[in-house]
Design an enzyme around this catalytic site. Structure first.
Site, PDB file in Angstrom:
ATOM      1  N   ASP A  31      -2.666   8.445   3.837  1.00  0.00           N
ATOM      2  CA  ASP A  31      -2.457   7.080   4.171  1.00  0.00           C
ATOM      3  C   ASP A  31      -3.386   6.229   3.121  1.00  0.00           C
ATOM      4  O   ASP A  31      -4.589   6.449   2.915  1.00  0.00           O
ATOM      5  CB  ASP A  31      -2.812   6.697   5.475  1.00  0.00           C
ATOM      6  CG  ASP A  31      -2.067   5.337   5.973  1.00  0.00           C
ATOM      7  OD1 ASP A  31      -1.089   5.319   6.633  1.00  0.00           O
ATOM      8  OD2 ASP A  31      -2.632   4.208   5.473  1.00  0.00           O
ATOM      9  N   ILE A  32      -2.718   5.284   2.568  1.00  0.00           N
ATOM     10  CA  ILE A  32      -3.482   4.239   1.635  1.00  0.00           C
ATOM     11  C   ILE A  32      -4.871   3.307   2.391  1.00  0.00           C
ATOM     12  O   ILE A  32      -5.652   3.075   1.755  1.00  0.00           O
ATOM     13  CB  ILE A  32      -2.453   3.240   0.693  1.00  0.00           C
ATOM     14  CG1 ILE A  32      -3.116   2.892  -0.436  1.00  0.00           C
ATOM     15  CG2 ILE A  32      -2.073   2.104   1.756  1.00  0.00           C
ATOM     16  CD1 ILE A  32      -2.248   2.199  -1.425  1.00  0.00           C
ATOM     17  N   ASN A  88       4.949   5.213  14.903  1.00  0.00           N
ATOM     18  CA  ASN A  88       5.273   3.561  15.685  1.00  0.00           C
ATOM     19  C   ASN A  88       6.727   3.285  15.273  1.00  0.00           C
ATOM     20  O   ASN A  88       7.353   3.660  14.503  1.00  0.00           O
ATOM     21  CB  ASN A  88       4.539   2.775  14.450  1.00  0.00           C
ATOM     22  CG  ASN A  88       2.791   2.999  14.632  1.00  0.00           C
ATOM     23  OD1 ASN A  88       2.252   3.258  15.715  1.00  0.00           O
ATOM     24  ND2 ASN A  88       2.272   3.005  13.297  1.00  0.00           N
ATOM     25  N   HIS A 101       7.976   8.231   9.863  1.00  0.00           N
ATOM     26  CA  HIS A 101       6.907   9.022   9.346  1.00  0.00           C
ATOM     27  C   HIS A 101       5.865   9.357  10.593  1.00  0.00           C
ATOM     28  O   HIS A 101       5.684   8.558  11.466  1.00  0.00           O
ATOM     29  CB  HIS A 101       5.969   8.244   8.305  1.00  0.00           C
ATOM     30  CG  HIS A 101       5.746   6.617   8.313  1.00  0.00           C
ATOM     31  ND1 HIS A 101       6.668   5.818   8.279  1.00  0.00           N
ATOM     32  CD2 HIS A 101       4.595   6.397   9.032  1.00  0.00           C
ATOM     33  CE1 HIS A 101       6.104   4.658   8.725  1.00  0.00           C
ATOM     34  NE2 HIS A 101       4.956   4.890   9.135  1.00  0.00           N
ATOM     35  N   HIS A 103       2.084   9.900  11.721  1.00  0.00           N
ATOM     36  CA  HIS A 103       0.917   9.825  11.421  1.00  0.00           C
ATOM     37  C   HIS A 103       0.293  10.916  12.020  1.00  0.00           C
ATOM     38  O   HIS A 103       0.157  11.437  13.306  1.00  0.00           O
ATOM     39  CB  HIS A 103       0.206   8.608  12.101  1.00  0.00           C
ATOM     40  CG  HIS A 103       0.811   7.233  11.388  1.00  0.00           C
ATOM     41  ND1 HIS A 103       0.032   6.533  10.650  1.00  0.00           N
ATOM     42  CD2 HIS A 103       2.009   6.591  11.549  1.00  0.00           C
ATOM     43  CE1 HIS A 103       0.950   5.323  10.106  1.00  0.00           C
ATOM     44  NE2 HIS A 103       1.887   5.350  11.045  1.00  0.00           N
TER      45      HIS A 103
HETATM   46  P1  AMP Z   1       3.633   2.322  10.054  1.00  0.00           P
HETATM   47  O1  AMP Z   1       2.673   0.979  10.650  1.00  0.00           O
HETATM   48  O2  AMP Z   1       3.671   3.131  11.055  1.00  0.00           O
HETATM   49  O3  AMP Z   1       4.946   1.644   9.519  1.00  0.00           O
HETATM   50  O4  AMP Z   1       2.828   3.055   8.852  1.00  0.00           O
HETATM   51  C1  AMP Z   1       2.598   2.607   7.531  1.00  0.00           C
HETATM   52  C2  AMP Z   1       1.530   3.299   7.082  1.00  0.00           C
HETATM   53  O5  AMP Z   1       1.711   3.364   5.589  1.00  0.00           O
HETATM   54  C3  AMP Z   1       0.613   2.277   7.073  1.00  0.00           C
HETATM   55  O6  AMP Z   1      -0.527   3.051   7.732  1.00  0.00           O
HETATM   56  C4  AMP Z   1       0.135   2.052   5.549  1.00  0.00           C
HETATM   57  O7  AMP Z   1      -1.428   1.981   5.456  1.00  0.00           O
HETATM   58  C5  AMP Z   1       0.686   3.010   4.890  1.00  0.00           C
HETATM   59  N1  AMP Z   1       1.137   2.747   3.649  1.00  0.00           N
HETATM   60  C6  AMP Z   1       1.785   1.690   3.001  1.00  0.00           C
HETATM   61  N2  AMP Z   1       1.721   1.698   1.773  1.00  0.00           N
HETATM   62  C7  AMP Z   1       1.330   3.010   1.265  1.00  0.00           C
HETATM   63  C8  AMP Z   1       1.315   3.951  -0.032  1.00  0.00           C
HETATM   64  N3  AMP Z   1       1.971   3.228  -1.215  1.00  0.00           N
HETATM   65  N4  AMP Z   1       0.802   4.854   0.137  1.00  0.00           N
HETATM   66  C9  AMP Z   1       0.356   5.494   1.356  1.00  0.00           C
HETATM   67  N5  AMP Z   1       0.393   4.931   2.409  1.00  0.00           N
HETATM   68  C10 AMP Z   1       0.818   3.751   2.531  1.00  0.00           C
END
Ligand code: AMP
Ligand code: ZN
Length: 110
Positions: A31-32, A88, A101, A103
């Site tokens: 996760d970024i 989520n 996805h 987590h």
């Molecule tokens: P959600 O809120 O469950 O949709 O989770 C989306 C997750 O994706 C968040 O925790 C973000 O920090 C993560 N995210 C967004 N852009 C990227 C990216 N380019 N690479 C990796 N993780 C990302």
């Protein structure tokens, strides 16, 4: 592949990302914006918008995500200390990326 889906672009390597694991069904990357020392995303190659959209035919994919998460937890050394696995679902549930996805979050100090 769904156009304008960030995770589809990552899966198809249109956006660079380091995969910690990949197979026919899913990929795993960090996760970024991590919420904990270990924060991985286990992402199916198939574009499914939300957990509200999964169908019976997707059940092997969903169970595979959990098995890969278990494997990654061990690889990251958090299997014994403990971790969270979480989807989520929709905006109110905190979903920001509309490609499902799982987590994997852990590695807090003991
Ligand atoms: P959600 O809120 O469950 O949709 O989770 C989306 C997750 O994706 C968040 O925790 C973000 O920090 C993560 N995210 C967004 N852009 C990227 C990216 N380019 N690479 C990796 N993780 C990302
Ligand atoms: Zn997608």
């Amino acid at each position: 592949m769904s156009e304008n889906c960030l995770f589809c672009k990552i899966i198809h390597k249109e956006i660079p990302s380091e995969f910690l694991h990949e197979d026919d069904i899913c990929v795993v990357f960090r996760d970024i914006n991590p919420e904990a020392p270990v924060h991985l995303l286990v992402v199916p190659r198939k574009h499914v918008r939300s957990m509200n959209d999964i169908q019976k035919e997707d059940r092997d994919i969903i169970s595979h995500l959990f098995l890969v998460a278990k494997h990654m937890a061990k690889e990251q050394g958090v299997n014994e200390s403990g971790y969270k696995l979480l989807f989520n679902v929709e905006k109110g549930g905190g979903q920001m990326i509309f490609h499902i996805h799982l987590h994997l979050i852990g590695g807090w100090k003991k």
